[in-house]
Scaffold this active site. Structure first.
Site, short mmCIF file in Angstrom:
data_model
loop_
_atom_site.label_atom_id
_atom_site.label_comp_id
_atom_site.label_asym_id
_atom_site.label_seq_id
_atom_site.Cartn_x
_atom_site.Cartn_y
_atom_site.Cartn_z
N CYS A 244 0.86 -1.19 0.00
CA CYS A 244 0.00 0.00 0.00
C CYS A 244 0.90 1.23 0.00
O CYS A 244 1.54 1.54 1.01
CB CYS A 244 -0.92 0.02 1.22
SG CYS A 244 -1.94 1.51 1.26
N CYS B 203 -1.69 7.77 5.10
CA CYS B 203 -3.11 7.64 5.42
C CYS B 203 -3.34 7.43 6.91
O CYS B 203 -4.12 8.14 7.54
CB CYS B 203 -3.71 6.50 4.61
SG CYS B 203 -5.35 5.98 5.12
N GLN C 104 -23.00 -3.37 9.67
CA GLN C 104 -21.62 -3.86 9.83
C GLN C 104 -20.88 -3.85 8.49
O GLN C 104 -21.43 -4.27 7.47
CB GLN C 104 -21.63 -5.27 10.40
CG GLN C 104 -22.09 -5.35 11.85
CD GLN C 104 -21.01 -4.96 12.85
OE1 GLN C 104 -19.94 -4.48 12.48
NE2 GLN C 104 -21.29 -5.15 14.13
N GLU D 160 -33.01 1.77 20.17
CA GLU D 160 -31.99 2.49 19.40
C GLU D 160 -32.32 3.99 19.42
O GLU D 160 -33.49 4.37 19.30
CB GLU D 160 -31.96 1.97 17.97
CG GLU D 160 -31.13 2.79 16.99
CD GLU D 160 -29.67 2.91 17.39
OE1 GLU D 160 -29.13 4.02 17.27
OE2 GLU D 160 -29.08 1.89 17.81
N ASP E 225 -24.62 -4.18 22.28
CA ASP E 225 -23.60 -3.90 21.28
C ASP E 225 -23.35 -2.39 21.27
O ASP E 225 -23.74 -1.69 20.34
CB ASP E 225 -24.09 -4.39 19.91
CG ASP E 225 -23.01 -4.29 18.83
OD1 ASP E 225 -21.86 -3.93 19.17
OD2 ASP E 225 -23.32 -4.54 17.66
N CYS F 218 -16.62 -3.60 20.44
CA CYS F 218 -15.64 -3.24 19.41
C CYS F 218 -14.42 -2.55 20.03
O CYS F 218 -13.62 -1.94 19.32
CB CYS F 218 -16.28 -2.35 18.35
SG CYS F 218 -17.04 -0.85 18.98
#
Length: 390
Positions: free
Chosen positions: A13, A19, A220, A271, A319, A346
């Protein structure tokens, strides 16, 4: 030196250092998995020894959502790419090793079309110009593609001809949306949008369920690993068919819908994002599910009021975002005392913090921890954690 290591060191890359998006690309993929396993072990082994991390067979071009910022240089050339980490400097990128190949090609094609339609790129300093960002979302299972053009003004000269030109190059584009964001903000999408072609959304299939994806809704970004992630969550929950399930931070309803289809007796989804709730309701209808309901609200406050009303789910799926949960939510969870909690995280740091609080203030105990490499070449790690009341 291994071949994969050699390829990376020789510049697999070229924008890796500029980046900053793929922090681990200086490692082979095997080394990345070892690094992530060690991190999870270090943070979480006091609760339970984590299982071996689930990696990808092909850890490239997995992102089904790709966005690029647009800018005009002093010489008049329009560039597109990603913001350099921690700055608003655009690193010009035409193809990325973790992004969907078709999505990258569509973004480049949009950029090349702009001059022929006399359309400019947005200037952050002056607040003038037309195109700010391009967002492409792809349904890998359905091959449906959404193109979102984020503009600084609602005025779109020759928009019909522009849409025809890009759709002729890419017949897989099933909808085109113009999103208007005239404000000086770091947010990519504005509040107003107009469907220029198609339905304004795409659909994808995940764990045997069909999901609607709109420009603003969360979905996702790595469907291959998400299948494993959600199947693991369902296995941990051990649904028998008569449970009441709460899906907190439910987004577009993916986890709750999979649970409802897998045989949960009743599912409640919560939510805060109204666009996501709207998509979640549509998703439940698309899957002919009668045993699931969605509510717009803060997950912690919903849990608190539900606990006060003695609403007691048997299983809670949570989550949360990278910041993790909060004490209001966790206290309400303890008050509700569901038999099983499946925590999808996460961020192992905030997971460790939340597990510390839960295990110190209740009789909950961690039973299993399954790390999943959802984002190869980046430092991010996903975990599915089974927590049971003793």
């Amino acid at each position: 030196m291994s071949k994969s290591k050699e390829n990376i060191n020789n510049g697999s890359c070229p924008e890796y250092k500029k980046c900053g998006g793929c922090q681990l690309q200086n490692m082979t993929y095997e080394e990345q998995l070892k690094y992530k396993q060690n991190k999870v072990d270090r943070l979480l082994k006091k609760f339970r020894k984590p299982l071996p991390i689930k990696g990808m067979d092909n850890p490239y071009h997995y992102r089904n959502k790709v966005q690029a910022a647009f800018r005009t240089l002093r010489n008049g050339k329009i560039v597109s790419g990603v913001y350099q980490s921690g700055s608003h400097h655009i690193v010009s990128i035409d193809s990325c090793q973790i992004e969907d190949v078709t999505a990258d090609k569509i973004i480049v094609a949009v950029r090349k079309l702009l001059p022929s339609f006399k359309l400019s790129a947005y200037n952050e300093d002056t607040g003038r110009g037309f195109l700010r960002h391009v967002l492409v979302k792809r349904g890998f299972a359905t091959n449906q593609t959404m193109l979102v053009l984020v503009t600084g003004t609602p005025v779109f000269p020759s928009r019909n001809n522009f849409v025809k030109a890009i759709c002729k190059q890419f017949p897989e584009i099933t909808t085109v949306v113009q999103n208007v964001n005239p404000y000086r903000t770091n947010l990519v999408l504005g509040n107003n949008q107009k469907v220029l072609f198609g339905k304004g959304y795409i659909e994808d299939i995940l764990c045997g369920c069909r999901f609607r994806i709109s420009p603003k809704s969360f979905y996702q970004i790595n469907p291959v690993q998400t299948e494993f992630l959600y199947n693991t969550a369902m296995d941990f929950a051990e649904l028998k068919g008569n449970e009441t399930v709460l899906d907190a931070y439910c987004g577009t309803g993916t986890i709750g819908i999979v649970a409802a289809k897998r045989g949960a007796g009743r599912v409640i989804g919560v939510e805060l994002n109204p666009d996501a709730v709207k998509d979640a309701i549509s998703n439940a209808k698309a899957n002919n599910l009668k045993n699931i309901r969605f509510y717009k609200g803060d997950a912690g406050k919903f849990m608190e009021s539900a606990a006060d009303e003695k609403e007691k789910p048997d299983v809670v799926f949570m989550d949360p975002p990278r910041a993790g949960s909060d004490e209001t939510f966790l206290n309400s969870l303890i008050k509700m005392s569901p038999k099983t909690v499946v925590y999808i995280s996460c961020n192992p740091e905030t997971l460790a913090r939340d597990l510390d609080y839960l295990t110190a203030n209740s009789d909950y105990k961690v039973q299993k921890i399954q790390p999943v490499d959802m984002f190869p070449h980046t430092a991010h790690i996903e975990c599915v954690c089974l927590i049971s009341r003793q």
